[in-house]
Design an enzyme around this catalytic site. Structure first.
Site, PDB file in Angstrom:
ATOM      1  CD  GLN A 184      85.162   1.126  39.134  1.00  0.00           C
ATOM      2  OE1 GLN A 184      85.095  -0.074  39.104  1.00  0.00           O
ATOM      3  NE2 GLN A 184      85.365   1.799  40.252  1.00  0.00           N
ATOM      4  CG  HIS A 239      77.818  -5.471  52.301  1.00  0.00           C
ATOM      5  ND1 HIS A 239      76.871  -5.063  51.391  1.00  0.00           N
ATOM      6  CD2 HIS A 239      79.016  -5.293  51.695  1.00  0.00           C
ATOM      7  CE1 HIS A 239      77.471  -4.647  50.283  1.00  0.00           C
ATOM      8  NE2 HIS A 239      78.776  -4.767  50.447  1.00  0.00           N
ATOM      9  CG  ASP A 248      80.129  -0.834  48.634  1.00  0.00           C
ATOM     10  OD1 ASP A 248      80.755  -0.995  49.707  1.00  0.00           O
ATOM     11  OD2 ASP A 248      79.767  -1.786  47.909  1.00  0.00           O
ATOM     12  CG  ASP A 265      87.613   1.393  45.927  1.00  0.00           C
ATOM     13  OD1 ASP A 265      86.760   0.515  46.138  1.00  0.00           O
ATOM     14  OD2 ASP A 265      87.781   1.913  44.800  1.00  0.00           O
ATOM     15  CG  ASP A 308      97.498  -1.425  42.587  1.00  0.00           C
ATOM     16  OD1 ASP A 308      96.679  -2.232  42.184  1.00  0.00           O
ATOM     17  OD2 ASP A 308      98.648  -1.692  42.934  1.00  0.00           O
ATOM     18  CB  ALA A 309      94.388  -3.715  46.468  1.00  0.00           C
ATOM     19  CG  ASP A 339      83.444  -6.429  48.800  1.00  0.00           C
ATOM     20  OD1 ASP A 339      83.120  -7.352  48.033  1.00  0.00           O
ATOM     21  OD2 ASP A 339      82.656  -5.551  49.189  1.00  0.00           O
TER      22      ASP A 339
END
Ligand SMILES: Cc1cc2nc3c(=O)[nH]c(=O)nc-3n(C[C@H](O)[C@H](O)[C@H](O)COP(=O)(O)OP(=O)(O)OC[C@H]3O[C@@H](n4cnc5c(N)ncnc54)[C@H](O)[C@@H]3O)c2cc1C
Lengths: 546, 511
Positions: free
Chosen positions: B246, B276, B300, B320, B354-355, B372
C-alpha cells in the site's frame, strides 16, 4: 477459460484509481530505464527459465522401437496403461468395486498427463488443465467422487450439492482487454456496436434454448458426458458442418461475436471456427447445466495447481500400485491373457507384465503403436498442440479498467490469455504466477508439430512477453521467470464429423474382452468430465466381463 | 551589399521559414496525437476520442485560417508571437490534462479547449507565413513548397509519435519537447530577421521564460504525476512511503495528524479516540475475565492502546500484513505518543502476516477478536469480509468470546453495512450492530458477533474514556430509519457481493 460467460455490465473505475493506474502505465518505462520499449530479446534477458516437460524424448522411443530385452516379469490381474485423468479414474473405480489387483503404469515421472502441475516459491500452477465446470446433478458417479474428495461438502434440502467455497472460483472471474481497456466479462462489450450486441444476445438466447432442448428420444440434445446426448438427427447433423458455416447460415456476422466464439473454441478445444464442428461449438454453450446450492450453473471449480488437485484426489483414493517412468511399448494376446512389454526410463531396463486384462488410457496415436500387430481401428482424430508458459511476477502492474481476475483474455490475440494462479489464494502477496495459454491452430501434421518443437526457448519467452506487454506496458520488468511447456498433442479436436462418426465408436470396442480402450480422444472433447466418464465406463465394462 | 549576397540571404531566410512550416506541421500533429492518446487512456473508447479530437483540431485550424484575415501588418511579429503561444499551450497540454483529470468535473471542456486553441493558433500560422513569403516567391512555387513541407511534417509526426515519442519519452515529455521546439523556432526567427529588431528584446524575455518553463516541466515530468497526488491532500504531507502492499501517507496541520492508506483516510488524531473507543470497549468491558485478544489489521496500535486499559488482559496478538506499517507506528515519536507506545508493550506480539491464512492455520484461541481491516474497497480485501473467513473464526474464538468488526458507514453504505451483519449471521453468529459518530468519518458502523448471546452493557468501564460510557453504549444500539436494517445478499468468495455494494454506495463520494 470457463463455461458460458455471463453477460454483465462492468463497473466504471473511479477516476482516482484510474488516474493512478495510468500514472504507473507511464511511469514504469521511465523508472526502469530511459530507453525502454521495443520488445527485443535483449530486453528480456533478465528473465530466467527453460523448457519444461521433457517426457517427449522418452515418448519418441516408441517410434524407434529399440528396447533392451526384458529382465523381469510381473503378474497382475488388470493393467492400466497411462496415468492421466482417464487412467486414474478407471483405477479408482476398479478398486472401489472389489478389484484389488490393479497395476497402473505411467510414462512420466508423475501421474497426471495433461493435468499436471508445477510449483515455485510464489505459487503452485497448472501446466495444462486448470478448472472444471459444475457437473450435471444427474452425473451421479462424478458427483459422488466430488463428495468423497471434499469438493462437495454436503447436499441441501433439495438435494443440490453444496460446493466447498474455497474451490469455487472466487469473484472476480474474468475480464477482457479490448479497445485499450479491461472490461469485466469476456463477451466483448467495450467499444462494440449495437449490431454486435444484438447478435450476441440472439446467440446466447439460442444456446439457452438449446440447453433445455430434448431430442425425439427424450434425451437432452447437448449433454456431458457427450455420449449421453440425444441421437436425434436434427441435432446430430450439426456435427457434419463447421461452426463457421453454422454461424454464417444463421446470420451471425458480428466480428466481435465471432471473435468471442472462436476464443471459446480455442479455449476448450484448441481449434478455430473452421476446425470445430457446429455440434461441438454449440455443445460448449448448451451442455453446462450443473446446479449447486451455493453457486450459479456457470460457476467453475479451480485451484492454484489446477486440475492436478483432482488428479491427487483420484490418486489419494486408489494410492497403491502406481508406477511412474514406465513406457509401455508393446502388447500381445496370449492363451491366458495379455503379455505387455514396458521400459523403465529411469533404470533403462525392460519388464514383461502378464495381465489378465489391459486397459489402455493412452491417446490413440500411441495406442496404435503399443498394440502392434493387433487389429486396432484407430479413429485418427486431429490434435491441437498447445504452448503453456508459467510466468512469475514480482509484482502485478496496475492496469486500466477492471482489476485483475482469475481469467484474463486479450482481444484479438492468438493466445487465449492468462490465468492468475494465486487467484484462489486467500492471502495477499505482491507477486504472482500467471499461466499463459497458446493453442497452435495450424493443421495437425508431423511437420508442423516438429517445427513448434524446434523453436528455441527464447522464441517462446519473447512471444509471451510481447503478448503480455500489449495489455500491460512495462510488465516485462516485473517478470522474473518464464517456464514453457509444449504439448505436441494437447487436445483432441472435435473436427466436423468426428464426434458422431462410426470410427470413434469402433476405436472404443474392446478386443477379445481382454484389451480395453479409454481416453478423452475417444470422446472428442477433452475435459475432465469426459476423462472421468471414459475411465469409469471402461472400468464397468471390465467388471462386467470378469 | 551586392546582389548575389542579398539573394542568398533571402534564400536562406526562405529556407528558415519553410523549415518552420515543417516544424509547425510536425508539432501541431504531435499535440493532436498526444491529446487523442491521453483522452483515450483517460476516458477509454479510443475511436470516439480520436475522431472527435481530430475533428475539433481540423475545424479549429479552419477557424484560425479564417481569423488570419484580420491580421493586417506586422506579419513577422505576429508569426513569432503565435509560434511562442503554440509552443506553450501545446507543450503544456499533456501535463495540464494529467493534473486536471482528477480535479475538474468537466474535464472534456478543458480537453477540447486546449485542442481548439492549439488548432486555431496553428491554423493562423500557415496563412501568415504564406503572406510573408509571397513577396519572394511566385504563387505556384509558394503553394507547392509550403504544402510540401506541411505534409512532410505531418508524415514525420505520425511516424515518430508511436515509434519514438511514446515509447521513449512518454506523453508528458513528448508534448513538452515539442513545445520547446516550437518556442526555439520562434527564437531562431527572432534572430535571423532584421525586421524583428524593434521587438527583439521584449520577445527574447518571453521566449527564454517559456523555454525555461517547459524545460523545468520536462525535467520534473515524473514529479508531475506525484504532484497530482499531493494536491489531493489538503495538509502538509510529512511522511509518504510505498510498501509492496500500500501507499502510506501521513499529513499534518496545526490541529491534527491524518493517516491515509492508498489515499483513504484511516484516522485523524483529533477524533480517532471516538472510533477506537467505540471499536473496543462495548465488547471488552463485557468480558471481565478476558485474557487473550487478537487484533486483525490495526497496525496503528490504536485499538491496542484501548485494550491495554484492561489490567486483566495479558496477551494481545496483532496480525497486520504490512511490516512497514507496524514498524512506523512503533518508531515514529508522534505516532508513539498517539498510541501510548502500545506496539512496544511486552503484552503485545506483532505478526506480519496475511490475516486469512493466519486465522485458518491458527491453533490459538481468544476471548476477543477485533477486526479492523480497511473498508472492502477491492476484491482482495473483500475476501476478509466473506462468509468463508467468518466461518474460520469459530475455531479461534473461546467460549463466550466476542468478535467485533469495523463495518464501514451504515449511513453512506447502508447495504454494505447490513451485508456484513448478514454475512456474520449466515456464518453462525449472533450479531449486535451499533454505530458511533466520528466527525472526520461521519456515522461509523461496527458489529459484534458471538456464538451465544452473552453480551452485557452495564459492566464497569476503564476510567478516563472520553467518548464511551454505559449510556453511550445504549445509545449506539439505536439505528434511526435512514440507517436501519434492510435485506442484502451474503458476501461469499464467489460473489463478492459486498465489494459491489460498497463500490456503488461510495462511488458518489469519491468523485
Ligand atoms: C493446455 C491444456 C489445457 C487444458 N485445460 C483443461 C481445463 O482447463 N479443463 C479440463 O477439464 N480439461 C482441460 N484440458 C484437457 C485435459 O486433457 C483433460 O482434462 C484430461 O486431463 C485428459 O486426460 P486423459 O487421461 O484422457 O489423457 P492424458 O492426460 O493424455 O493422459 C494420458 C497419459 O498416458 C501417459 N502415456 C502416454 N503414453 C504412454 C505409454 N506408452 N506408456 C505409459 N504411459 C503413457 C501420458 O504420459 C499421460 O499421463 C486441457 C488440456 C491441455 C493440453
Amino acid at each position: 477459460m470457463n463455461g458460458p460467460h455471463t453477460y454483465t455490465d462492468g463497473h466504471q473505475p473511479a477516476r482516482r484509481t484510474f488516474l493512478k493506474q495510468i500514472a504507473s502505465l507511464f511511469a514504469v518505462p521511465f523508472a526502469v530505464s530511459p530507453i525502454a520499449a521495443c520488445n527485443t530479446s535483449t530486453d528480456n534477458r533478465h528473465i530466467t527459465g527453460s523448457m519444461a516437460g521433457a517426457n517427449a524424448a522418452t515418448g519418441h522411443l516408441l517410434r524407434t522401437g529399440n528396447f533392451p530385452a526384458a529382465t523381469k516379469t510381473l503378474d497382475t490381474e488388470i493393467l492400466i496403461v497411462g496415468g492421466g485423468a482417464t487412467g486414474l479414474s478407471a483405477k479408482r473405480w476398479l478398486e472401489q468395486h472389489g478389484q484389488n489387483n490393479v497395476l497402473l503404469l505411467e510414462l512420466d515421472k508423475q501421474p497426471g498427463g495433461n493435468s499436471v502441475a508445477g510449483a515455485n516459491s510464489v505459487s503452485a500452477y497448472p501446466w495444462g488443465a486448470h478448472y472444471m465446470t459444475l457437473p450435471d446433478t444427474t452425473n451421479t458417479d462424478l458427483i459422488s467422487f466430488l463428495r468423497s474428495a471434499g469438493i462437495i461438502t454436503s447436499f441441501d434440502s433439495n438435494g443440490l450439492p453444496v460446493y466447498n467455497e474455497y474451490y469455487l472460483c472466487h469473484d472476480p472471474e474474468e475480464r477482457l482487454y479490448i479497445n485499450g481497456h479491461w472490461q469485466e466479462g469476456l463477451v466483448p462489450r467495450f467499444g462494440t456496436g449495437s449490431t454486435d450486441r444484438l447478435q450476441t444476445e440472439r446467440f446466447l438466447k439460442e444456446t439457452e434454448r438449446l440447453k433445455h432442448a430434448v431430442g425425439n428420444d427424450g434425451q437432452p440434445c447437448f449433454a456431458i458426458p457427450l455420449d449421453t446426448s440425444s441421437a436425434d438427427e436434427e441435432y446430430r447433423r450439426l456435427d457434419n458442418i463447421t461452426f463457421d458455416q453454422y454461424l454464417t447460415e444463421n446470420g451471425y456476422t458480428s466480428r466481435y461475436l465471432r471473435w468471442y466464439l472462436e476464443y471459446c473454441c480455442k479455449d476448450d478445444y484448441g481449434s478455430t471456427l473452421h476446425q470445430t464442428s457446429a455440434w461441438a461449438g454449440l455443445h460448449y454453450f448448451a451442455s453446462r447445466k450443473g446446479r449447486a446450492a451455493n453457486a450459479l450453473s456457470s460457476a467453475v471449480l479451480t485451484w492454484p495447481e489446477g486440475n492436478a488437485f483432482l488428479i491427487n484426489a483420484l490418486k489419494h483414493q486408489a494410492p497403491d500400485n502406481v508406477r511412474t517412468n514406465m513406457l509401455v511399448h508393446n502388447l500381445e494376446l496370449t492363451a491366458g491373457g495379455v503379455l505387455v512389454q514396458c521400459y523403465n526410463a529411469a533404470s533403462r531396463s525392460c519388464t514383461t507384465i502378464r495381465a489378465r486384462k489391459v486397459l489402455l488410457c493412452t491417446p490413440q496415436y500411441i495406442t496404435k503403436r503399443i498394440v502392434g500387430t493387433l487389429q486396432y481401428p484407430a479413429s485418427a482424430p486431429s490434435y491441437a498442440p498447445w504452448v503453456v508458459a508459467n510466468v512469475t511476477l514480482d509484482r502485478f502492474p496496475a492496469s486500466s479498467g477492471f482489476p485483475l481476475c482469475w481469467d484474463n483474455v486479450i482481444y484479438g490475440q492468438e493466445s487465449v490469455g492468462y490465468v492468475n494462479a494465486r487467484h484462489q489464494n486467500l492471502g495477499h502477496l505482491p507477486g504472482s504466477v500467471v499461466t499463459y495459454y497458446l493453442p497452435v491452430t495450424g493443421d495437425d501434421t508431423l511437420a508442423s508439430r516438429r517445427s513448434i518443437r524446434e523453436l528455441p526457448y527464447t522464441h517462446w519467452r519473447d512471444r509471451v512477453v510481447q503478448d503480455l506487454e500489449f495489455a500491460h506496458p512495462g510488465i516485462r520488468h516485473r517478470i522474473t521467470n518464464i517456464d514453457v511447456w509444449i504439448w505436441g498433442h494437447g487436445m483432441v479436436r472435435p473436427s466436423p464429423g468426428y464426434i458422431w462418426s462410426n470410427a470413434r465408436q469402433a476405436a472404443r470396442q474392446p478386443i477379445d474382452n481382454r484389451v480395453f480402450f479409454a481416453h478423452t480422444d475417444l470422446s472428442g472433447i477433452s475435459v475432465f468430465e469426459e476423462a472421468f466418464f471414459q475411465g469409469v465406463e471402461a472400468a464397468k465394462k471390465i467388471l462386467q466381463t470378469s | 551589399m551586392d546582389r548575389t549576397a542579398a539573394d542568398s540571404g533571402l534564400r536562406r531566410d526562405q529556407n528558415i521559414l519553410l523549415f518552420s512550416v515543417f516544424a509547425i506541421a510536425t508539432c501541431g500533429l504531435v499535440y493532436e496525437l498526444v491529446a487523442g492518446t491521453l483522452a483515450s487512456y483517460l476516458m477509454g473508447d479510443s475511436v470516439t476520442q480520436f475522431s472527435t479530437i481530430i475533428g475539433t483540431y481540423l475545424f479549429s485550424m479552419g477557424v484560425g485560417s479564417w481569423l488570419s484575415r484580420y491580421i493586417e501588418d506586422h506579419l513577422l511579429r505576429w508569426f513569432i508571437l503565435i509560434e511562442v503561444l503554440v509552443g506553450v499551450v501545446g507543450g503544456c497540454s499533456a501535463p495540464l490534462l494529467f493534473l486536471l483529470f482528477e480535479h475538474i468535473a468537466s474535464f472534456r471542456i478543458i480537453l477540447y479547449s486546449l485542442v481548439g486553441i492549439t488548432g486555431i493558433l496553428v491554423g493562423l500560422e500557415i496563412p501568415i507565413l504564406m503572406r510573408i513569403l509571397k513577396a519572394n516567391l511566385a504563387f505556384k512555387e509558394l503553394v507547392a513548397r509550403v504544402f510540401t513541407f506541411d505534409y512532410i511534417g505531418a508524415l514525420i509526426a505520425s511516424l515518430i509519435f508511436p515509434l519514438v515519442l511514446v515509447p521513449y519519452l512518454g506523453l508528458i515529455r513528448a508534448s513538452l519537447l515539442f513545445g520547446i521546439i516550437n518556442v526555439s523556432i520562434a527564437g531562431l526567427l527572432l534572430y535571423r530577421f532584421d525586421e524583428a529588431k524593434p521587438f527583439r528584446r521584449s520577445f527574447s524575455v518571453t521566449i527564454v521564460a517559456s523555454v525555461m518553463l517547459l524545460l523545468v516541466a520536462f525535467v520534473y515530468a515524473d514529479r508531475i504525476m506525484t504532484f497530482s497526488e499531493t494536491l489531493a491532500f489538503q495538509d502538509r504531507v510529512i511522511f509518504a512511503k510505498n510498501t509492496p502492499y500500500q501507499r502510506i501517507v501521513l499529513t499534518r496541520n496545526n490541529r491534527e495528524l491524518r493517516l491515509f492508506l492508498n489515499g483513504n483516510l484511516q484516522f485523524s488524531s483529533a477524533d480517532e479516540y471516538r472510533y477506537h473507543e467505540a471499536l473496543v470497549h462495548p465488547a471488552l468491558h463485557s468480558l471481565p475475565h478476558a485474557q487473550k485478544v487478537l487484533i486483525l489489521g490495526g497496525g496503528d496500535g490504536l485499538a491496542a492502546r484501548e485494550i491495554l486499559k484492561y489490567p486483566n488482559i495479558d496477551s494481545i496478538t496483532l496480525v497486520d500484513l504490512d511490516p512497514a506499517m507496524t514498524r512506523f507506528f512503533s518508531s515514529n515519536t508522534m505516532l508513539r505518543r498517539l498510541n501510548h507506545d502500545a506496539l512496544l508493550s511486552p503484552k503485545l506480539h506483532v505478526v506480519n502476516s496475511d490475516a486469512f491464512n493466519w486465522v485458518k492455520n491458527s491453533h490459538d484461541s481468544f476471548d476477543l477478536v477485533v477486526i479492523d481491516f480497511p473498508d472492502p474497497a477491492n476484491y482482495s480485501i473483500g475476501k476478509l469480509y466473506s462468509s468463508a473467513f467468518y466461518e474460520e473464526l469459530h475455531h479461534i474464538l473461546r467460549e463466550r468470546g466476542i468478535i467485533v468488526v469495523q463495518s464501514t458507514s451504515p449511513y453512506v453504505a447502508r447495504k454494505s453495512y447490513w451485508c456484513i451483519a448478514h454475512t456474520l449471521q449466515a456464518s453462525g453468529f449472533i450479531t449486535v450492530p451499533y454505530h458511533a459518530y466520528v466527525p472526520s468519518f461521519g456515522e461509523w458502523g461496527y458489529i459484534m458477533a458471538m456464538e451465544q448471546y452473552t453480551w452485557r452493557t452495564d459492566n464497569p468501564l476503564p476510567t478516563g474514556l472520553r467518548y464511551i460510557s454505559n449510556a453511550t453504549i445504549k445509545d449506539m444500539l439505536y439505528f434511526p430509519p435512514d440507517m436501519s436494517e434492510l435485506p442484502t445478499g451474503i458476501n461469499k468468495l464467489n460473489n463478492q457481493a459486498l465489494v459491489n455494494y460498497f463500490e456503488d454506495e461510495w462511488a458518489p463520494y469519491i468523485h
